[in-house]
Write a protein that holds these residues in place. Structure first.
Motif: not given
Length: 352
Positions: A24-25, A34-35, A39-41, A165-171
């Motif tokens: 998944a990672a 992001p991360l 996040i994948g695991p 937050i990470p996906f928001g930052y990426q977006g």
């Protein structure tokens, strides 16, 4: 998973879980999420465990990940950076007050959102404290609150923060430019062995003293002390940091068992709505603090978000957003909230 539960079947399940998390990672790395190593695991194990697949984490795996994360974070605190962090202490204390206020409002929301009499004030209180999930569940168990609701609330809150937050930052294209500590010695096998031994000893001492979150805080304090003193034994291999993120992702994801889906849906919905509201409120608060203190708003939000210390500090590291700043905010907040949780409950919740 304790040593006495290390049956061949349990070991195979743990190996399968690690393999799934690793794949998944790698997928998230390929997708440039992001991360990816956390996040994948997290998403893979949460989805599969809720679907009924018997995946397995272990306490040793989680502790090891937290130990490495604490060690890595401490390396950022060079003498100059440590001094700058001390100068921001007033803002960090204010951040702890903000966390207490958010927790209070979150608790009132949880209590108000449920049918009358279905949830008691003590359960709502311990479910809403912005502190360690395991510590709050232990508190709740000691005082007779509903541990299932408390644990579910903290698990869902942390997962939402780690994703949103990470996906928001990426977006939004938010990414810092704070590089990892520049090592003049590189990765030195002997130095790495000494660093890991020293930080493991610090974690074990904290554990023996029954201090909260010993594997993060114990290793962090030792690593920070060495770095702030100008002692540099080694740099940290990137693969070790990735492995730590993977183990924490598994530890978070495997909390979401099939039973989680049957936990009062109205309760989970209230937790989700409240968490998103806290993220939005923290964004506004962090912007004001950043303007007043001359800091980067994205870093301040990571330091004041309703997420966990390990997860938010990993986010800061990967996105190069003020790791010492974010770590300082979370450590101060964590300690103050943990110390005040019991007295606040006894004074204003138990006697209400």
């Amino acid at each position: 998973m304790s040593a006495k539960n290390l049956t061949p079947k349990a070991i195979l399940r743990l190996i399968a879980t690690l393999a799934i998390a690793w794949l998944a990672a790698l997928l998230c790395v390929r997708l440039k999420t992001p991360l990816p190593w956390m996040i994948g695991p997290l998403l893979a194990t949460a989805t599969l465990t809720m679907a009924g697949l018997p995946l397995r984490s272990s306490r040793r795996l989680r502790n090891g990940g937290q130990w490495i994360v604490g060690t890595v974070l401490g390396l950022y605190f060079t003498p100059a950076v440590a001094l700058q962090a001390l100068e921001l202490a007033p803002w960090m204390l204010l951040g702890a007050a903000w966390a207490l206020l958010m927790g209070h409002l979150f608790g009132r929301w949880l209590l108000w959102s449920q049918p009358p009499g279905s949830v008691d004030a003590t359960t709502a209180y311990f479910a809403s404290v912005i502190g360690g999930a395991s510590e709050m569940a232990a508190f709740a168990e000691r005082v007779g609150a509903r541990v299932d609701l408390v644990a579910a609330a903290h698990s869902l809150r942390v997962m939402l923060v780690v994703i949103v937050i990470p996906f928001g930052y990426q977006g939004l294209g938010l990414h810092g430019h704070d590089p990892a500590p520049v090592s003049v010695v590189g990765v030195q096998p002997a130095g790495l062995a000494m660093l890991l031994a020293a930080t493991a000893a610090g974690a074990l001492v904290m554990q023996a003293l029954r201090q909260p979150n010993p594997w993060v805080l114990g290793s962090l304090l030792v690593s920070l002390g060495l770095s702030a003193s100008g002692i540099e034994w080694t740099a940290m291999p990137g693969w070790l940091s990735a492995a730590a993120q993977l183990s924490i992702g598994i530890a978070l994801g495997t909390r979401f068992t099939p039973a989680f889906l049957h936990t009062a849906p109205r309760w989970l919905l209230a937790v989700a709505v409240g968490t998103l509201a806290m993220i939005a409120a923290s964004a506004g608060y962090s912007w004001l603090v950043a303007q007043a203190a001359g800091l980067v708003p994205a870093s301040v939000l990571l330091g004041n978000s309703p997420g966990g210390i390990a997860e938010m500090c990993i986010t800061a590291k990967v996105l190069e957003l003020g790791v010492p700043l974010v770590t300082g905010f979370h450590v101060v907040r964590y300690l103050i909230v943990l110390v005040l949780t019991g007295p606040i409950w006894r004074r204003w919740v138990q006697q209400a």
